[in-house]
Motif scaffolding. Sequence first.
Motif, PDB file in Angstrom:
ATOM      1  N   HIS A   3     -18.019  -9.778 -93.539  1.00 55.43           N
ATOM      2  CA  HIS A   3     -17.481  -8.654 -92.770  1.00 55.43           C
ATOM      3  C   HIS A   3     -18.503  -7.537 -92.573  1.00 55.43           C
ATOM      4  O   HIS A   3     -18.125  -6.429 -92.176  1.00 55.43           O
ATOM      5  CB  HIS A   3     -16.239  -8.089 -93.473  1.00 55.43           C
ATOM      6  N   ASN A   4     -19.770  -7.768 -92.864  1.00 57.55           N
ATOM      7  CA  ASN A   4     -20.755  -6.708 -92.666  1.00 57.55           C
ATOM      8  C   ASN A   4     -21.118  -6.604 -91.184  1.00 57.55           C
ATOM      9  O   ASN A   4     -20.892  -7.527 -90.389  1.00 57.55           O
ATOM     10  CB  ASN A   4     -22.001  -6.963 -93.515  1.00 57.55           C
ATOM     11  N   ARG A   5     -21.722  -5.482 -90.825  1.00 62.92           N
ATOM     12  CA  ARG A   5     -22.016  -5.218 -89.429  1.00 62.92           C
ATOM     13  C   ARG A   5     -23.171  -6.068 -88.896  1.00 62.92           C
ATOM     14  O   ARG A   5     -23.233  -6.348 -87.699  1.00 62.92           O
ATOM     15  CB  ARG A   5     -22.360  -3.737 -89.244  1.00 62.92           C
ATOM     16  N   THR A   6     -24.070  -6.457 -89.759  1.00 63.06           N
ATOM     17  CA  THR A   6     -25.240  -7.213 -89.304  1.00 63.06           C
ATOM     18  C   THR A   6     -24.923  -8.680 -89.055  1.00 63.06           C
ATOM     19  O   THR A   6     -25.744  -9.391 -88.478  1.00 63.06           O
ATOM     20  CB  THR A   6     -26.359  -7.091 -90.344  1.00 63.06           C
ATOM     21  N   ASN A   7     -23.786  -9.147 -89.503  1.00 68.62           N
ATOM     22  CA  ASN A   7     -23.473 -10.557 -89.319  1.00 68.62           C
ATOM     23  C   ASN A   7     -23.120 -10.839 -87.856  1.00 68.62           C
ATOM     24  O   ASN A   7     -22.390 -10.074 -87.216  1.00 68.62           O
ATOM     25  CB  ASN A   7     -22.294 -10.947 -90.215  1.00 68.62           C
ATOM     26  N   LYS A   8     -23.634 -11.949 -87.329  1.00 66.48           N
ATOM     27  CA  LYS A   8     -23.342 -12.386 -85.967  1.00 66.48           C
ATOM     28  C   LYS A   8     -22.785 -13.799 -86.016  1.00 66.48           C
ATOM     29  O   LYS A   8     -23.315 -14.661 -86.735  1.00 66.48           O
ATOM     30  CB  LYS A   8     -24.610 -12.353 -85.104  1.00 66.48           C
TER      31      LYS A   8
END
Length: 493
Positions: A372-377
């Motif tokens: 759920h982190n922002r950097t994950n794509k």
Amino acid sequence: MIQTDLLDSILETRYLSAENYTIYRAVMRLFFTEYQKMHYQMDQDSLLSLLRQLPFFAGYTGEELSRVLEQLVKWKNLTCIQDPHKVLTIAEFQNRRLQYMMTPAALEIERMTVALENLTVHSPGLTSGVFRRIQAGLRKIPELSGMPLREVGGWWQDLQTDFRRLSREHQDYLREFYASGAEKRLKAADFVIYKQNLVRYLQAFIQDLQRSAAQIGAQLEGLSPEQAGAMLDRVMQSELEIPRPQAQEGWQETLRVQYEEVWNSLTKWFTGPEPVARQVLEVTNEIIRKTVQNAALLVQLENMGVSNKAELRHYLTLFSDCASIQDAHRLSALVFGVQQARHFSMNAVRETERTDLSAYEEPAFHYALNPHNRTNKPRMDRTGFADQSAEKAARREQILAEERALKAKVFSYIRDGKLDFAALDQPVTPEVRSIFLSWVATAGLSENGRGYTQYGQSYAMHRRGGRSCRLRCTDGVLTMPDCVLVFEEDGYV
């Protein structure tokens, strides 16, 4: 509106904050003390003897006291009059033997200072006798016309005193619970002891307030504005009968306004959509609720501490009696539960809805967990597009076949180049009816009554007077204008 002259500084209160306020306050307090003993006048010698009895002013001289008295006279705290007795010596003649007396303003100021000094000593309280006296006073209103004016004045003063006492008492008493430090007092351990008496005291006041406020409100609502005005006129007559040696100009109008304000305040206290009595009732109930809640919490916390101490001692004894570390682990799981438990909720289809089924007995399945982190794509699917040309061609051919069938069905109703709605012998489906109505609407909106079909044929619409026809449909009968569509070209079949 506030009068501008009321905003001026009060000359009579300057002695409270003057540079030598100690001597001024001592002199005024001596005058007030003697006034309570009904010694209304004092000369300089008598005052000096009383002043020297105070340790701080034991060496005070007559000249110093004379200057103090002169200043108090200038500030209108004292009034001086010549002693009417005969002068016996030349010294008495030169000193003029003046008698000093406090002014009404100075009396009120000293009463205020005494009240301020005893503010923490005399605690406010709630009394229910005021309600009964106000009720009894209101019952006498119809009798005022036949009462002597002196008794009318006394009745009005008693009513004002009772109402002001009621307003002041409930305001001062309830204010104590909202003052600084009240929250700490309500949460102190000693407060539990007084909780029962306080709740009983407030509940008794609430009962008297509920019972008496309704009765007083009914009495006030039963008085007409004419009766209230006649009552105030009678009260004013009683005030005019009192001889007044010093009366300011226009004091009658000012006094009448004050009486009307007192009466309006009394009426608003017990009547109206939001009377003050109801607000007092709500505030008192809130104080009772907080008091009971705080007392219960204090008792609970105290008992919790005692029970926890005994319970922990028992647990320590059990742990010390464990034969092995495994037994201690089992006891810990029993006492404290599972440590660091994690709960997962997933949208998975269960084979059973049993709530007593253990998680270890459930069949295993895979569940993808995405960070759920922002950097994950999210991972991109790099597969090519599937060839769907065959499905598209099949779908196109199906749509064209449905359109050809609908066109053939529409033109099957045309006979000899005419579409006569009144002569149709077969029911019309909703799809065909929508096409027919669109043709009629197109021709009706054109200036020459002509139109074109979606299939390219031109037609003209002819009406048969003002009659209407009934078009039979598969889902009902439609009443529409009686008209005929005439097609001018062949090829509609």
